[in-house]
Design a protein around this motif. Structure first.
Motif, mmCIF file in Angstrom:
data_model
loop_
_atom_site.group_PDB
_atom_site.id
_atom_site.type_symbol
_atom_site.label_atom_id
_atom_site.label_comp_id
_atom_site.label_asym_id
_atom_site.label_seq_id
_atom_site.Cartn_x
_atom_site.Cartn_y
_atom_site.Cartn_z
ATOM 1 N N LEU A 106 0.914 -1.099 0.065
ATOM 2 C CA LEU A 106 0.070 -0.052 0.015
ATOM 3 C C LEU A 106 0.784 1.270 -0.095
ATOM 4 O O LEU A 106 0.394 2.382 -0.365
ATOM 5 C CB LEU A 106 -1.005 -0.081 1.333
ATOM 6 C CG LEU A 106 -2.115 -1.017 1.463
ATOM 7 C CD1 LEU A 106 -2.801 -0.831 2.763
ATOM 8 C CD2 LEU A 106 -2.900 -1.036 0.045
ATOM 9 N N LYS A 107 2.116 1.166 0.587
ATOM 10 C CA LYS A 107 3.075 2.217 0.650
ATOM 11 C C LYS A 107 4.044 2.291 -0.344
ATOM 12 O O LYS A 107 4.696 3.805 -0.563
ATOM 13 C CB LYS A 107 3.488 2.523 2.094
ATOM 14 C CG LYS A 107 2.463 2.359 3.334
ATOM 15 C CD LYS A 107 2.495 3.515 4.098
ATOM 16 C CE LYS A 107 1.443 3.780 5.172
ATOM 17 N NZ LYS A 107 2.129 4.513 6.351
ATOM 18 N N ILE A 108 4.509 1.491 -0.946
ATOM 19 C CA ILE A 108 5.587 1.496 -1.655
ATOM 20 C C ILE A 108 5.314 0.664 -3.134
ATOM 21 O O ILE A 108 5.097 -0.562 -3.343
ATOM 22 C CB ILE A 108 6.801 0.691 -1.407
ATOM 23 C CG1 ILE A 108 7.219 1.080 0.084
ATOM 24 C CG2 ILE A 108 8.032 0.700 -2.210
ATOM 25 C CD1 ILE A 108 8.093 0.255 0.677
ATOM 26 N N GLU A 109 4.953 1.358 -4.173
ATOM 27 C CA GLU A 109 4.295 1.447 -5.439
ATOM 28 C C GLU A 109 5.247 0.333 -6.310
ATOM 29 O O GLU A 109 4.252 -0.674 -6.584
ATOM 30 C CB GLU A 109 4.008 2.734 -6.109
ATOM 31 C CG GLU A 109 3.261 2.371 -7.488
ATOM 32 C CD GLU A 109 3.033 3.626 -8.282
ATOM 33 O OE1 GLU A 109 2.755 3.440 -9.620
ATOM 34 O OE2 GLU A 109 2.806 4.643 -7.633
ATOM 35 N N ASN A 110 6.382 0.575 -6.186
ATOM 36 C CA ASN A 110 7.183 -0.478 -6.779
ATOM 37 C C ASN A 110 7.300 -1.536 -6.400
ATOM 38 O O ASN A 110 7.157 -2.806 -7.040
ATOM 39 C CB ASN A 110 8.730 0.039 -6.980
ATOM 40 C CG ASN A 110 8.595 1.302 -8.018
ATOM 41 O OD1 ASN A 110 7.636 2.082 -8.171
ATOM 42 N ND2 ASN A 110 9.867 1.147 -8.778
ATOM 43 N N TYR A 111 7.251 -1.845 -5.133
ATOM 44 C CA TYR A 111 7.133 -3.141 -4.219
ATOM 45 C C TYR A 111 5.778 -3.689 -4.693
ATOM 46 O O TYR A 111 5.658 -4.819 -4.952
ATOM 47 C CB TYR A 111 7.219 -2.931 -2.931
ATOM 48 C CG TYR A 111 6.837 -4.279 -1.971
ATOM 49 C CD1 TYR A 111 7.983 -5.360 -1.984
ATOM 50 C CD2 TYR A 111 5.786 -4.324 -1.389
ATOM 51 C CE1 TYR A 111 7.218 -6.528 -1.273
ATOM 52 C CE2 TYR A 111 5.190 -5.334 -0.858
ATOM 53 C CZ TYR A 111 6.049 -6.550 -0.680
ATOM 54 O OH TYR A 111 5.970 -7.486 -0.091
ATOM 55 N N ARG A 112 4.865 -3.308 -4.639
ATOM 56 C CA ARG A 112 3.448 -3.683 -5.030
ATOM 57 C C ARG A 112 3.621 -4.327 -6.450
ATOM 58 O O ARG A 112 3.118 -5.366 -6.566
ATOM 59 C CB ARG A 112 2.422 -2.549 -4.992
ATOM 60 C CG ARG A 112 0.844 -3.218 -5.340
ATOM 61 C CD ARG A 112 -0.269 -2.124 -5.223
ATOM 62 N NE ARG A 112 0.181 -0.829 -5.756
ATOM 63 C CZ ARG A 112 0.424 0.285 -5.133
ATOM 64 N NH1 ARG A 112 0.229 0.316 -3.993
ATOM 65 N NH2 ARG A 112 0.376 1.483 -5.959
ATOM 66 N N SER A 113 3.947 -3.567 -7.391
ATOM 67 C CA SER A 113 4.152 -4.146 -8.758
ATOM 68 C C SER A 113 5.048 -5.372 -8.743
ATOM 69 O O SER A 113 4.855 -6.148 -9.455
ATOM 70 C CB SER A 113 5.115 -2.995 -9.804
ATOM 71 O OG SER A 113 4.137 -1.869 -9.772
#
Length: 177
Positions: free
Chosen positions: A65-72
């Motif tokens: 939810l907080k780190i967009e590249n991690y989500r991807s």
């Protein structure tokens, strides 16, 4: 001060019962939400809140939810994309449930966090009442996991931990400065 001046990736607040460790944890998260990217509050009276597998999956969700590249990266790791349906997600959930704790740590955290994530400052994962994740046989698998696997995470991920000065936790965390 610890964030900017210490070479240790763990800040461990240990004190006896009633000291206010959980209150301090909540205040830290409220004061610095931009750096506290995930948290887990252990509770020995709850099978869910003392379960290290649940802790890891919840931390992964909060990070996403907080780190967009991690989500991807995580969605790619899970084999899920925009066109994925609920059955694919449920299948992946079932596959994840078969992983051991170290395998889950690698799959959900270390691999997706290590792939191409630009960062401009340190991020912190807070785990409160770590001593309450102790099992009936006296082991603390969550403390053992942090101790043995923290080096697999990028250096911009740090941990704030609170616990009582319990032997099962102290044994695991004594390696940190």
């Amino acid at each position: 001060e610890w964030l900017s001046k210490s070479d240790s990736r763990v800040f461990w607040l240990k004190a006896g019962p009633g000291f206010g460790k959980s209150a301090v944890s909540v205040q830290l998260i409220k004061k610095r939400p931009e750096i506290f990217v995930a948290n887990w509050f252990c509770d020995h009276q709850s099978t869910v809140l003392s379960d290290p597998l649940r802790a890891l999956t919840t931390i992964a969700y909060q990070l996403s939810l907080k780190i967009e590249n991690y989500r991807s990266n995580l969605l790619q790791q899970l084999g899920l994309g925009r066109s994925s349906d609920i059955s694919q997600a449920l299948d992946q959930r079932q596959q994840i449930s078969k992983l051991s704790l170290p395998e889950l740590f690698r799959f959900l955290l270390s691999e997706p966090l290590s792939r191409n994530i630009p960062h401009d400052h340190q991020y912190i994962v807070l785990i409160d009442a770590l001593d309450e994740a102790q099992t009936a046989n006296g082991n603390n698998p969550l403390a053992a996991l942090i101790s043995s696997r923290l080096s697999q995470l990028p250096s911009w991920i740090q941990f704030v931990l609170t616990s009582r000065p319990d032997d099962a936790v102290t044994r695991q965390l004594q390696i940190f400065n």
